[in-house]
Design a protein around this motif. Structure first.
Motif, PDB file in Angstrom:
ATOM      1  N   ASP A  68       0.822  -1.209   0.000  1.00 29.23           N
ATOM      2  CA  ASP A  68       0.000   0.000   0.000  1.00 29.23           C
ATOM      3  C   ASP A  68       0.861   1.265   0.000  1.00 29.23           C
TER       4      ASP A  68
ATOM      5  N   ASN B 185       1.668   1.839  -3.446  1.00 26.88           N
ATOM      6  CA  ASN B 185       0.505   2.393  -4.146  1.00 26.88           C
ATOM      7  C   ASN B 185       0.335   3.878  -3.849  1.00 26.88           C
TER       8      ASN B 185
ATOM      9  N   ALA C 220     -14.991   3.955  -0.259  1.00 32.26           N
ATOM     10  CA  ALA C 220     -14.440   3.054  -1.271  1.00 32.26           C
ATOM     11  C   ALA C 220     -13.720   3.828  -2.367  1.00 32.26           C
ATOM     12  N   GLN C 221     -14.268   4.981  -2.744  1.00 33.32           N
ATOM     13  CA  GLN C 221     -13.633   5.804  -3.774  1.00 33.32           C
ATOM     14  C   GLN C 221     -12.294   6.351  -3.283  1.00 33.32           C
TER      15      GLN C 221
ATOM     16  N   LYS D 150      -9.736   3.546  -3.250  1.00 33.91           N
ATOM     17  CA  LYS D 150      -9.318   3.239  -4.618  1.00 33.91           C
ATOM     18  C   LYS D 150      -8.363   4.291  -5.139  1.00 33.91           C
TER      19      LYS D 150
ATOM     20  N   GLY E 192      -5.119   3.734  -3.546  1.00 33.84           N
ATOM     21  CA  GLY E 192      -4.563   2.417  -3.804  1.00 33.84           C
ATOM     22  C   GLY E 192      -4.377   1.590  -2.552  1.00 33.84           C
TER      23      GLY E 192
END
Length: 326
Positions: free
Chosen positions: A62, A65, A117-118, A121, A124
């Motif tokens: 992560d 990300n 959730a957005q 995302k 990442g």
């Protein structure tokens, strides 16, 4: 959907030059010696140890990300700069992706499932638990005072007195993010003064104001992250080697002051891009990236974003570096 405002305040104060440096060679009378910076050597024995030791495999992925998010953000800002800002308003600016990530992370703890959730995302990150643990790790490990260097991370949530935030996420961001939570009347001009005073205090008075009455009029809550870095180069630049030179910028050439130093540093070249680690007192380093000649900022950002950053670290080695910085 209600709107919320995220604000990042970044203050970096680097004391870059001194009148003299240690171990300066004696003047030989040769004109070349008078105009050539002496060589300084830095102890880099522990510099390239990757700070993954205390992170789980999921957290390590992560973090990678989030690094990718950093470059995506820089690309987006650069595109916005090129397409939306008129030429006469352009200038230098500083952005802190980690500040934006922390602001989003704090806000996601108050969000509904779809918004959360957005955000996950976008950053990442696989789960809220991992995101909070990574941010908690940053809050615990990054702030420091060592060898004359000082770095701090401050967080706050300001909300209008007409709303009441949920208790559980408030307790979490106080504990994990070390966040201050304040209720205030957003219609009162004194609230603007309070918030700006908090930002000024969090940045050692380097950013005196950041919000306005217009901002508070349309936002019921504001998350603020402030990062302040103050320190000196581990090897100071000598003022007598500072010269007037031409800087080749995206929008043309300009005459600026350039400081110079010849030093042993960790350097590497990957796909034509030169990397150099310049140490700052404490446990911090400035990473300087020099793209191939003729490469614009958009292409450079995309190229570095696509690189395997652990591979970059593996290509670093000590070498003699002639360093010139604005």
């Amino acid at each position: 959907m209600k709107k919320f405002l995220f604000i990042s305040a970044l203050c970096c104060l680097m004391c870059g030059c001194s009148e003299k440096i240690a171990d300066e060679p004696k003047d030989s009378g040769n004109e070349t010696d008078k105009n050539t910076p002496p060589i300084t050597v830095v102890d880099f024995d522990n510099m390239l140890e990757f700070a993954y030791a205390n992170l789980s495999p999921e957290q390590q992925q992560d973090v990678k990300n989030i690094n990718a998010f950093t470059f995506d953000l820089l690309k987006a800002i650069n595109n916005e700069y090129d397409n939306s800002i008129s030429y006469d308003l352009r200038g230098n600016f500083v952005v802190s992706p980690v500040s934006i990530a922390i602001d989003l992370a704090m806000a996601s703890n108050f969000s509904d499932n779809d918004t959360r959730a957005q955000i996950l995302k976008l950053l990442g990150i696989g789960s809220m638990e991992t995101m909070n643990s990574i941010c908690g790790f940053l809050m615990d490990k990054v702030p420091q005072k060592a060898n004359g260097a000082y770095i701090s991370i401050s967080n706050s949530l300001w909300h209008d007195s007409s709303i009441t935030p949920l208790t559980e996420p408030c307790d979490l961001i106080r504990d994990v993010y070390k966040s201050q939570i304040e209720s205030a009347d957003f219609a009162d001009a004194a609230t603007v003064t309070r918030i700006n005073r908090w930002v000024s205090d969090a940045t050692d008075n380097r950013i005196p104001e950041i919000v306005s009455p217009a901002m508070l009029a349309v936002n019921p809550a504001i998350w603020i992250n402030a990062i302040c870095l103050e320190g000196e180069w581990s090897n100071k630049f000598n003022r007598k080697y500072t010269t007037d030179e031409t800087f080749h910028g995206t929008d043309g050439e300009s005459q600026i002051k350039m400081m110079h130093q010849t030093m042993q540093a960790y350097i590497g070249i990957v796909d034509g891009y030169s990397f150099a680690f310049i140490p700052i007192n404490g446990q911090n380093d400035l990473i300087v990236i020099l793209p191939p000649e003729g490469t614009d900022i958009t292409a450079a950002t995309e190229a570095v974003a696509a690189m395997d950053h652990e591979y970059i670290y593996s290509k670093m080695a000590q070498g003699l570096t002639i360093l010139s910085l604005p």
